[in-house]
Design a protein around this motif. Structure first.
Motif, PDB file in Angstrom:
ATOM      1  N   LEU A   1       0.827  -1.211   0.000  1.00 13.01           N
ATOM      2  CA  LEU A   1       0.000   0.000   0.000  1.00 13.01           C
ATOM      3  C   LEU A   1       0.857   1.255   0.000  1.00 13.01           C
ATOM      4  N   ASP A   2       1.922   1.234   0.761  1.00 17.04           N
ATOM      5  CA  ASP A   2       2.795   2.398   0.871  1.00 17.04           C
ATOM      6  C   ASP A   2       3.448   2.724  -0.471  1.00 17.04           C
ATOM      7  N   ILE A   3       3.910   1.701  -1.174  1.00 13.72           N
ATOM      8  CA  ILE A   3       4.566   1.916  -2.463  1.00 13.72           C
ATOM      9  C   ILE A   3       3.583   2.494  -3.479  1.00 13.72           C
ATOM     10  N   VAL A   4       2.389   1.912  -3.546  1.00 13.15           N
ATOM     11  CA  VAL A   4       1.380   2.366  -4.506  1.00 13.15           C
ATOM     12  C   VAL A   4       0.971   3.809  -4.226  1.00 13.15           C
ATOM     13  N   MET A   5       0.725   4.124  -2.953  1.00 15.47           N
ATOM     14  CA  MET A   5       0.306   5.485  -2.605  1.00 15.47           C
ATOM     15  C   MET A   5       1.412   6.507  -2.847  1.00 15.47           C
ATOM     16  N   ASP A   6       2.652   6.115  -2.576  1.00 17.67           N
ATOM     17  CA  ASP A   6       3.775   7.025  -2.841  1.00 17.67           C
ATOM     18  C   ASP A   6       3.869   7.330  -4.330  1.00 17.67           C
ATOM     19  N   TRP A   7       3.685   6.315  -5.158  1.00 18.71           N
ATOM     20  CA  TRP A   7       3.762   6.504  -6.604  1.00 18.71           C
ATOM     21  C   TRP A   7       2.642   7.409  -7.103  1.00 18.71           C
ATOM     22  N   LEU A   8       1.432   7.194  -6.601  1.00 21.77           N
ATOM     23  CA  LEU A   8       0.301   8.034  -6.991  1.00 21.77           C
ATOM     24  C   LEU A   8       0.514   9.478  -6.537  1.00 21.77           C
ATOM     25  N   SER A   9       1.109   9.644  -5.359  1.00 20.05           N
ATOM     26  CA  SER A   9       1.390  11.000  -4.855  1.00 20.05           C
ATOM     27  C   SER A   9       2.367  11.730  -5.760  1.00 20.05           C
ATOM     28  N   ILE A  10       3.419  11.038  -6.183  1.00 22.54           N
ATOM     29  CA  ILE A  10       4.407  11.657  -7.064  1.00 22.54           C
ATOM     30  C   ILE A  10       3.785  12.018  -8.406  1.00 22.54           C
ATOM     31  N   ILE A  11       2.918  11.153  -8.907  1.00 25.56           N
ATOM     32  CA  ILE A  11       2.232  11.441 -10.172  1.00 25.56           C
ATOM     33  C   ILE A  11       1.375  12.697 -10.033  1.00 25.56           C
ATOM     34  N   LEU A  12       0.650  12.822  -8.926  1.00 31.00           N
ATOM     35  CA  LEU A  12      -0.183  14.003  -8.699  1.00 31.00           C
ATOM     36  C   LEU A  12       0.655  15.277  -8.656  1.00 31.00           C
ATOM     37  N   ILE A  13       1.763  15.223  -7.931  1.00 30.30           N
ATOM     38  CA  ILE A  13       2.619  16.402  -7.801  1.00 30.30           C
ATOM     39  C   ILE A  13       3.231  16.765  -9.153  1.00 30.30           C
ATOM     40  N   GLY A  14       3.735  15.752  -9.865  1.00 37.25           N
ATOM     41  CA  GLY A  14       4.318  15.998 -11.179  1.00 37.25           C
ATOM     42  C   GLY A  14       3.300  16.527 -12.167  1.00 37.25           C
ATOM     43  N   LEU A  15       2.075  15.986 -12.111  1.00 35.92           N
ATOM     44  CA  LEU A  15       1.015  16.436 -13.013  1.00 35.92           C
ATOM     45  C   LEU A  15       0.627  17.883 -12.713  1.00 35.92           C
ATOM     46  N   GLY A  16       0.598  18.217 -11.427  1.00 34.91           N
ATOM     47  CA  GLY A  16       0.284  19.596 -11.047  1.00 34.91           C
ATOM     48  C   GLY A  16       1.314  20.561 -11.598  1.00 34.91           C
ATOM     49  N   TYR A  17       2.582  20.215 -11.459  1.00 35.50           N
ATOM     50  CA  TYR A  17       3.640  21.082 -11.988  1.00 35.50           C
ATOM     51  C   TYR A  17       3.583  21.152 -13.509  1.00 35.50           C
ATOM     52  N   TYR A  18       3.209  20.059 -14.136  1.00 33.72           N
ATOM     53  CA  TYR A  18       3.095  20.030 -15.604  1.00 33.72           C
ATOM     54  C   TYR A  18       2.096  21.087 -16.082  1.00 33.72           C
ATOM     55  N   TYR A  19       0.955  21.179 -15.413  1.00 33.64           N
ATOM     56  CA  TYR A  19      -0.067  22.149 -15.812  1.00 33.64           C
ATOM     57  C   TYR A  19       0.321  23.580 -15.434  1.00 33.64           C
ATOM     58  N   TYR A  20       1.163  23.717 -14.415  1.00 34.89           N
ATOM     59  CA  TYR A  20       1.593  25.058 -14.009  1.00 34.89           C
ATOM     60  C   TYR A  20       2.705  25.589 -14.919  1.00 34.89           C
TER      61      TYR A  20
END
Length: 229
Positions: free
Chosen positions: A112-131
């Motif tokens: 669970l920790d690995i999956v959630m960490d990966w999803l968190s990084i994707i969210l942060i990276g996606l946010g920066y992509y749009y900014y």
């Protein structure tokens, strides 16, 4: 006498809570002390899974801060700092809470920790992509890729050596949150500061991953020789 007993209990709790991994990051002592302090005060009805959800909520706030900053004003990036604090709270306390309450599920929690960490990084990276603007968006992609590379190294190291470590030397997830938070502050003060910091961070991650990969290959070679004996 009571103070001595309390000190011994705290030491025992600390050994149990952090027994499954060894930390090498710069902030580890203060961080572990704060985690233990918070664990002793978390209401009993809060579960490790709820803490995991809180961590993901923090990542969502970081994502939204980038979106708001892109559409309205850069000052919305400061909301991302709150997001990182919430993310740290949930991500740092979910597994530790399970060990503190003596209800750990080692492999469930690990997955669970690995999956959630990966999803968190994707969210942060996606946010920066749009900014980000134009070609600078490539650094959002590179950040996600390089962080994913570091996660793969961590899992392979665990497979080969049986030693689970989430830090790369003195740099760990907590330090990364602090660095990105400082970058967000800099971006609100200086135009395009985030681009220069993104280049520096991507470069740093690349160097760290290359070094850790060679160390991993060396460990794999040693494991092969050991198994041949």
């Amino acid at each position: 006498m009571e103070a001595i007993i309390k000190l011994k209990e705290d030491h025992s709790d600390g050994k149990r809570v952090f027994a499954d991994r060894e930390r090498t990051n710069i902030l580890r002592k203060g961080e572990q002390g704060l985690i233990l302090f918070l664990l002793q005060r978390i209401p009993k009805w809060i579960t490790p899974n709820m803490m995991t959800g809180i961590g993901m909520f923090g990542s969502l706030i970081v994502f939204l801060s980038f979106i708001l900053a892109g559409f309205y004003a850069k000052n919305y990036l400061l909301i991302g700092i709150l997001g990182f604090m919430i993310n740290w709270l949930g991500d740092s306390l979910d597994g530790r809470l399970a060990y503190f309450c003596k209800i750990p599920r080692k492999w469930y929690g690990f997955a669970l920790d690995i999956v959630m960490d990966w999803l968190s990084i994707i969210l942060i990276g996606l946010g920066y992509y749009y900014y980000a603007d134009g070609n600078t968006r490539i650094f959002a992609f590179l950040f996600v890729v390089l962080y994913g590379w570091s996660m793969i190294i961590s899992q392979l190291r665990y497979k080969i050596t049986g030693f689970y470590q989430i830090d790369s030397g003195y740099l760990g997830p907590t330090e990364l949150r602090v660095i990105i938070s400082l970058i967000l502050i800099a971006e609100t003060l200086f135009t395009n500061a985030i681009t220069y910091f993104a280049i520096a961070m991507v470069s740093l991650l690349l160097v760290i991953n290359i070094i850790d990969t060679f160390k991993l290959l060396k460990a794999g070679d040693a494991k092969d020789k050991e198994e041949k004996l």
